[in-house]
Design an enzyme around this catalytic site. Structure first.
Site, PDB file in Angstrom:
ATOM      1  CE1 TYR A   1       2.453  -2.828  -6.375  1.00 52.00           C
ATOM      2  CE2 TYR A   1       4.191  -3.095  -4.739  1.00 52.00           C
ATOM      3  CZ  TYR A   1       3.519  -3.536  -5.860  1.00 52.00           C
ATOM      4  OH  TYR A   1       3.927  -4.700  -6.477  1.00 52.00           O
TER       5      TYR A   1
ATOM      6  CE  LYS B   1       0.533  -5.711  -5.898  1.00 49.97           C
ATOM      7  NZ  LYS B   1      -0.240  -6.505  -6.888  1.00 49.97           N
TER       8      LYS B   1
END
Length: 306
Positions: free
Chosen positions: A167, A171
């Protein structure tokens, strides 16, 4: 529709808009005059399963409030799906003016336990998905000489968090993607910005609560509703933001923050160059005064949300 319809006449596509932050952005965009494409495959938090209901329900909410919306059920993870999503906007409304790349999933695991599938799937939805949708829209934006892209990044990437290598990488990669789009397409009137949202939603409801500190963090997050993020997204999609591009914003309840971007903070040099020993003896001691701590998001955001 609100009295000040900042998106009047615009067509806005919001991915992952069946719930949470995406839903609130779609609803507010509709309330501000936009015709909205509500994209959501109705998957579970880990990306599995399919439920056509969430997107259709948000469409009905927008219509019930007097707005105009259509649903899109394709996945952003593959280029063909992204192209179909963009085509829904063109088929229904004949144009596309703005995109919010919000679709995402979580598959948290400590790095030494993370599988290739857990890594790959998260990047496919967050990073590849944002590229796929943005790339499908790029020729349209170029031809019409306008367009706004809003990408949802995270302090997990900007600062760091435990058990989120997939993640966090996706991001932070989004920040680079957004900046590159802003640079490459500014001559066509296309803008690209990021928002790091703090909001209690399904995406973060899976946070492991195994300590008093984590319980306190979750309690703070629960105060921050997805609706707090929507106003900034609507602004960035509007013509009022025509000079704003390549920026990283953060919304934390009633706060809007502007994030820094990596720049040199300290340097050392030697006319003859460096040996490894000289680096150890002189360069690192000089540079270490400006080292960043190995912190996580909650270490940085220590104050209560206003």
């Amino acid at each position: 529709m609100t009295e000040n319809a900042m998106l009047d006449g615009k067509v806005i596509l919001v991915t992952g808009a069946g719930g949470g932050i995406g839903r609130d952005i779609a609803l507010m965009a509709g309330a501000h005059g936009a015709r909205v494409v509500v994209n959501d495959i109705g998957a579970a938090l880990d990306g599995r399963g399919e439920d056509k209901g969430p997107a259709e329900r948000v469409v009905e909410e927008i219509r019930s409030a007097g707005g105009t919306a259509v649903a899109s059920l394709d996945s952003v993870a593959e280029p063909e799906g992204a192209q179909r999503i963009v085509s829904v906007a063109l088929d229904a409304f004949g144009r596309l003016d703005g995109i919010v790349n919000n679709a995402g999933i979580l598959r948290d695991a400590f790095f030494h336990k993370m599988s290739l599938e857990e890594w790959d799937r998260v990047l496919k939805v967050h990073l590849y998905g944002s590229f796929n949708v943005s790339r499908a829209a790029a020729p349209i934006f170029k031809e019409q000489q306008s367009g706004s892209l809003v990408h949802m990044t995270s302090t997990s990437g900007l600062i760091g968090n435990l058990a989120q290598a997939n993640y966090s990488a996706a991001k932070l990669g989004l920040v680079g993607l957004s900046k590159s789009i802003a640079l490459d397409m500014r001559r066509f009137g296309v803008r690209s910005n990021c928002i790091a949202p703090f909001a209690w939603s399904r995406m973060i409801s899976s946070i492991k609560v195994d300590s008093p500190e984590q319980q306190e963090r979750v309690a703070r997050l629960q105060q921050m509703t997805p609706a707090k993020v929507a106003p900034l997204a609507v602004y960035l999609l509007s013509d009022r933001a025509d000079s704003v591009t390549g920026q990283i914003f953060c919304v934390r309840n009633n706060e809007i923050l502007l994030f820094s971007q990596p720049r040199p903070v300290r340097s050392v040099q030697r006319e003859q160059g460096w040996t490894p020993e000289q680096i150890a003896d002189h360069a690192m001691p000089a540079l270490s005064a400006s080292f960043h701590e190995l912190d996580v998001s909650s270490d940085v955001f220590t104050w209560d949300p206003v």
